[in-house]
Every structure is written in structure tokens, then in C-alpha cells.
Design an enzyme around this catalytic site. Structure first.
Site, short mmCIF file in Angstrom:
data_model
loop_
_atom_site.label_atom_id
_atom_site.label_comp_id
_atom_site.label_asym_id
_atom_site.label_seq_id
_atom_site.Cartn_x
_atom_site.Cartn_y
_atom_site.Cartn_z
N SER A 23 0.83 -2.76 10.60
CA SER A 23 0.71 -3.89 9.66
C SER A 23 1.66 -5.02 10.03
O SER A 23 1.77 -6.00 9.31
CB SER A 23 1.01 -3.40 8.23
N ASN A 110 7.52 3.80 0.85
CA ASN A 110 6.62 3.53 -0.27
C ASN A 110 7.30 2.69 -1.36
O ASN A 110 6.70 1.75 -1.88
CB ASN A 110 6.11 4.84 -0.87
N THR A 155 -22.28 -33.26 -22.45
CA THR A 155 -22.56 -31.83 -22.62
C THR A 155 -23.93 -31.64 -21.96
O THR A 155 -24.76 -32.56 -21.98
CB THR A 155 -22.64 -31.41 -24.11
N HIS A 156 -24.12 -30.52 -21.35
CA HIS A 156 -25.36 -30.25 -20.58
C HIS A 156 -25.58 -31.30 -19.49
O HIS A 156 -26.72 -31.56 -19.10
CB HIS A 156 -26.60 -30.20 -21.48
N SER A 277 -18.96 -39.37 8.50
CA SER A 277 -19.99 -38.54 9.13
C SER A 277 -20.11 -38.96 10.58
O SER A 277 -19.95 -40.13 10.93
CB SER A 277 -21.31 -38.75 8.40
N LYS A 283 -21.30 -43.07 5.41
CA LYS A 283 -20.83 -41.96 4.57
C LYS A 283 -19.32 -41.91 4.38
O LYS A 283 -18.55 -42.23 5.29
CB LYS A 283 -21.26 -40.62 5.20
N GLU A 290 -14.55 -30.70 -1.93
CA GLU A 290 -15.54 -29.68 -1.54
C GLU A 290 -14.87 -28.42 -1.02
O GLU A 290 -15.29 -27.30 -1.31
CB GLU A 290 -16.48 -30.25 -0.47
N TYR A 317 1.02 6.90 -3.46
CA TYR A 317 0.74 5.98 -2.37
C TYR A 317 -0.38 6.51 -1.48
O TYR A 317 -0.48 7.70 -1.21
CB TYR A 317 2.00 5.74 -1.51
N GLN A 322 -2.00 -0.57 2.10
CA GLN A 322 -1.52 -1.55 3.08
C GLN A 322 -2.44 -2.78 3.11
O GLN A 322 -2.03 -3.87 3.48
CB GLN A 322 -1.48 -0.88 4.47
N LYS A 325 -1.91 -6.59 1.21
CA LYS A 325 -1.06 -7.74 1.56
C LYS A 325 -1.81 -8.96 2.11
O LYS A 325 -1.54 -10.09 1.71
CB LYS A 325 0.02 -7.29 2.53
N1 ARG Z 1 2.89 -0.69 5.96
C1 ARG Z 1 2.83 0.10 4.80
C2 ARG Z 1 2.16 -0.66 3.68
O1 ARG Z 1 2.06 -1.83 3.77
C3 ARG Z 1 4.22 0.46 4.37
C4 ARG Z 1 4.30 1.72 3.60
C5 ARG Z 1 4.03 2.86 4.50
N2 ARG Z 1 4.18 4.12 3.87
C6 ARG Z 1 3.74 5.22 4.42
N3 ARG Z 1 3.91 6.31 3.78
N4 ARG Z 1 3.14 5.25 5.58
O2 ARG Z 1 1.68 -0.10 2.72
#
Ligand code: ARG
Length: 464
Positions: A23, A110, A155-156, A277, A283, A290, A317, A322, A325
Site C-alpha cells: 500500500s 492495525n 419551481t419545476h 471549443s 463557444k 461541468e 481487521y 487497506q 484509503k
Molecule cells: N497497509 C495496511 C492497511 O492499510 C496496514 C495495516 C496492516 N495490518 C495487517 N495486519 N497486515 O490497512
């Protein structure tokens, strides 16, 4: 690969597995939070006697140097690391030796990753709130500037009753202000310390989570270790608020797009926020609006991704998590640029007052005013409504507006109503009069809008 584990493995990790599993390419943006959290953790371990003072000092100094080296690009955030946590720990051990391996005492990745994400999100919520305040200030200024610029309200998408451009823009002020408040509320759930939950079952070491919470500015600590490492609903909540902001800005964009079309011509967006354009020389395209409308889709998508990601996950966990993110980062990156670009686009747009006035004078925007006029003269509103409907039909037939109907014509149309139609009528049917008379609380009359603006100014000035 530089791993934090491997003792129980007799074979190397497959190269594809390593790439698939890593990651680092995205969680590298958490490095400063990772180090900050680690320093607080080590300080605490030394206070409770798990680490000696000198061990803690060595580790903290090493971590501080790593932070600087990453800042300066001496340590690059790439390579065959499993994640940002491994990168920092490996660099620490390289720098300070075996004692660096004590950093991870009484901690798991974790609770570590949950901590990093919360620290990061906390900062970003503040950044987003700051951008929202600038946005809200801009809307207040525009509300003031255009409070007397009469336009048809819809409205509408049918012309309905007169409002002002200022009042209309301020509708978005209140929508976004609620989003601002929602973020305050979200913060109560974000600002909770997960560190100390360990992998899922706390730790046997004597740790002081309250101290770490204070050190890192958390208001509370997570009180169930299984929940602490499996909770991502503070992210769902944030992404839900992001979605709400985007619904608001997408509607706003849709209006700007409509208004800047030749069909409406209510506004003209500035050259600096539009494009041309490649083929049609005439244009001028409202690309910013948009794109904002378009990007709302991906921000809703990120929310749905997270919901889908979590819905079947057993506690605590799971590596699936992962995947939280990139969605979060994408939402934050897009939201910030959108909140930054929108206010200057609004500030530079030209409002076509004459066109708005003409539009407000056509399409029977004053029909309710006529019904109200009759009602004030004692005609039951429902009956007045019917009379005005009849008058509108008549006007359509004669290709007139209501204020072009003469007193003689009114009397012919409604012979049973005595001298109910008098000179006051033409005044009532003027759209500016109609706007000025809409003084009910929260209404569009300029004096009421002014009153509301001054209340809101006071609120917003408490931030500066
Ligand atoms: N890269 C992991 C995540 O974003 C970190 C936590 C990893 N934990 C594990 N038990 N492998 O979730």
C-alpha cells in the site's frame, strides 16, 4: 522485500504478491502522521517503564531524523516495502540499530494505521472547513451585492415568483453552512484514539492510553479494542458529508450552466474560468461547473465503495480495509480543489441584471401577488386563485402580461366584483414591489435578506 514479519515463513514472497499487497504507493502520504503517532507511543512507553529513557530518546531522535529526511527527499517514499509503517520502521532500525525494533512494542499495525488515518483526516477536516468558511464569506458578499437584483424564482423550472439573485445565491450559503456543521459533528467521532487497541485484543504491557490521547490532542479513547481497529464509520460519515457538499455544488453548477446558456443569459462566467471549443469559435464553455457536477459522481462512488467494502467484513481487521484509503484520499483531494476554485469563479461572473429583470417581468411571476391583492380585498384565496388563472388565460390570448391589462379590461373580466380593481394594482404587479413586499422571515425582500446577512456575518466573523 523489507518486511516486519517473516519468522514463520520458509519461502520468499512471490514478486506479484509483494506488488499486489503493498500500500506504500498511496499510504506514503501518511508518513508524518505515522511518525508523530510513533513518537507519542514511544514517549508513553518510556513513561510507563516499558522502554528505558535512553532507548526512548534514541528512537525518538531517529524518528525525528527520518521525518526530516523524508521531508527533504533524502529518504524516498518508494521501494519494496509493504506499507508506510514498514518503511519507517526499517529506516529506523537501519539508523539506530536493534533498539529501533522496540518501537513496535505494545502496538500493531492495525491500531497504528487507524491512528494515522484519524490524525490525517482530522487535519483535512480542518482544511476543508477553512475552505468552506472562505466559500461562505464569498456567498455572503454576493448575497449583499445582488440582494436587489430581481429575477424569477423557479419551481419545476417554471417561472414562479420573484426573488433576487442575492437571495438565490444565499440558498447555497445555508446548504454549505449545514455541511460545515456536519463536519463539526463528524469530528467528535474522528477525534478518538485507537492506539492501544493492539491487533484487536489490547496488550499485556502497561500502557497509558489517556496520556497518548492528550499528547496527540484526542478527546477520547476507543473503549473497545475490537471496535477500535475495525471501526471505519468515521470515514463513512466524512464521505457522506463530502457527498452532501457535492450534491449542493452539483446543483449549483447545473444552475450556472443553465444560466450561462444563450437561452437564459442570466450570467456570464469569466474568461479565466471557461474554455473555448477547438472547432466552434463562438463557444465559451462552463467547464469548471461541468467538472464539479461530473466529479460529484466519483465522490458518491467513493462513499459507496467504502460501504460495500465494509458490509460483509467479520471483525476485527481484514486486509480488505487497506482499500479504504485511496477512496478517502481521492475524495479529499477533489473536494479541496473544488472548494478552492468555486468561489473565485462566482466572484468573477457577470450578472446580467437587465435580462433577469426582463425575465422576472414575463411569465406571470406576479400572479400570486395578484391573488394576494384580491385576498386582501376580502376575496377568499381559493376564489382569487381561480380569478387569476382566468386572467392569465386572458393575458395569454391577448399576448399581454398581467401588468398590461387595463382597469377597464379587469372590470370586463370580473364584472361582479364592483370596484375591486383600482390604481394600486399596477404598483402591486410590479416585480420589484413584489420582491420588496416578501418580507416574511427568511423571505427574499432586500431588507429581510440584509437582516439575515448581518446575523450570518456575525457568525462568520467569529472565525477571523
Ligand atoms: N497497509 C495496511 C492497511 O492499510 C496496514 C495495516 C496492516 N495490518 C495487517 N495486519 N497486515 O490497512
Amino acid at each position: 522485500m523489507m518486511k516486519l514479519w517473516g519468522g514463520r515463513f520458509s519461502k520468499q514472497t512471490h514478486k506479484l504478491m509483494e506488488e499486489f499487497n503493498s500500500s506504500l504507493s498511496f499510504d506514503k502520504r501518511l508518513y508524518s502522521y505515522d511518525i508523530k503517532g510513533s513518537i507519542a507511543h514511544v514517549k508513553m512507553l518510556s513513561r510507563t517503564g516499558v522502554l528505558s529513557k535512553s532507548e526512548a530518546e534514541t528512537i525518538i531522535k531517529g524518528l525525528q531524523e527520518i521525518k526530516e529526511e523524508i521531508d527533504e527527499g533524502i529518504i524516498s517514499l518508494e521501494g519494496r516495502y509493504e506499507d508506510i509503517h514498514s518503511l519507517v520502521e526499517k529506516n529506523l532500525i537501519d539508523k539506530v540499530g536493534a533498539v529501533g525494533g522496540k518501537l513496535h512494542t505494545a502496538r500493531s499495525r492495525n491500531d497504528q494505521v487507524a491512528l494515522d488515518t484519524r490524525l490525517y483526516l482530522r487535519d483535512e477536516i480542518f482544511n476543508i472547513q477553512e475552505l468552506l468558511i472562505i466559500f461562505l464569506k464569498t456567498l455572503l458578499e454576493l448575497g449583499e451585492k445582488y440582494k436587489k437584483v430581481v429575477m424569477p424564482g423557479y419551481t419545476h423550472l417554471q417561472r414562479a415568483q420573484p426573488v433576487s439573485m442575492g437571495h438565490h445565491l444565499l440558498a447555497y450559503y445555508f446548504k454549505l453552512k449545514r455541511d460545515y456543521d456536519r463536519l463539526n459533528d463528524n469530528m467528535k467521532r474522528v477525534n478518538v484514539l485507537p492506539l492501544g487497541c493492539g491487533a484487536l485484543a489490547g496488550t499485556t504491557f502497561p500502557i497509558d492510553r489517556e496520556w497518548v490521547a492528550r499528547e496527540l490532542g484526542f478527546e477520547k479513547i476507543a473503549l473497545n479494542s475490537i471496535d477500535g481497529v475495525s471501526d471505519r464509520d468515521y470515514i463513512i460519515e466524512f464521505m457522506g458529508i463530502a457527498a452532501s457538499i457535492m450534491v449542493h455544488l452539483s446543483r449549483f453548477s447545473a444552475e450556472l450552466i443553465l444560466w450561462s446558456s444563450s437561452e437564459f443569459s442570466f450570467i456570464e462566467l469569466d474568461d479565466s474560468f471557461t474554455t473555448g471549443s477547438s472547432i466552434m469559435p463562438q463557444k465559451k464553455n462552463p467547464d469548471v461547473a461541468e467538472l464539479v457536477r461530473g466529479k460529484s459522481g466519483r465522490i458518491f462512488g467513493n462513499l459507496v465503495q467504502l460501504l460495500s467494502l465494509l458490509k460483509g467484513l467479520p471483525l476485527a481487521y481484514n486486509k480488505d480495509m487497506q482499500e479504504d484509503k485511496e477512496a478517502l484520499f481521492d475524495t479529499i483531494d477533489n473536494l479541496k480543489i473544488i472548494l478552492e476554485i468555486f468561489p473565485p469563479m462566482l466572484k468573477t461572473m457577470k450578472v446580467n441584471k437587465d435580462r433577469l429583470y426582463r425575465a422576472a417581468n414575463r411569465g406571470f411571476v406576479n400572479a400570486t401577488d395578484l391573488a394576494d391583492y384580491l385576498a386582501r380585498k376580502g376575496v377568499p384565496f381559493r376564489e382569487a386563485h381561480g380569478m387569476v388563472g382566468k386572467a392569465v388565460l386572458y393575458a395569454l390570448e391577448k399576448d399581454k402580461e398581467l401588468n398590461q391589462i387595463t382597469i377597464e379590461e379587469w372590470n370586463q373580466l370580473f364584472p361582479d366584483y364592483g370596484d375591486i380593481f383600482d390604481k394600486g394594482l399596477s404598483e402591486i404587479l410590479d416585480v420589484n414591489t413584489s420582491l420588496n413586499n416578501r418580507k416574511s422571515s427568511g423571505g427574499p425582500a432586500p431588507e429581510e435578506v440584509e437582516r439575515v446577512i448581518s446575523i450570518e456575518r456575525e457568525w462568520i466573523e467569529s472565525f477571523t
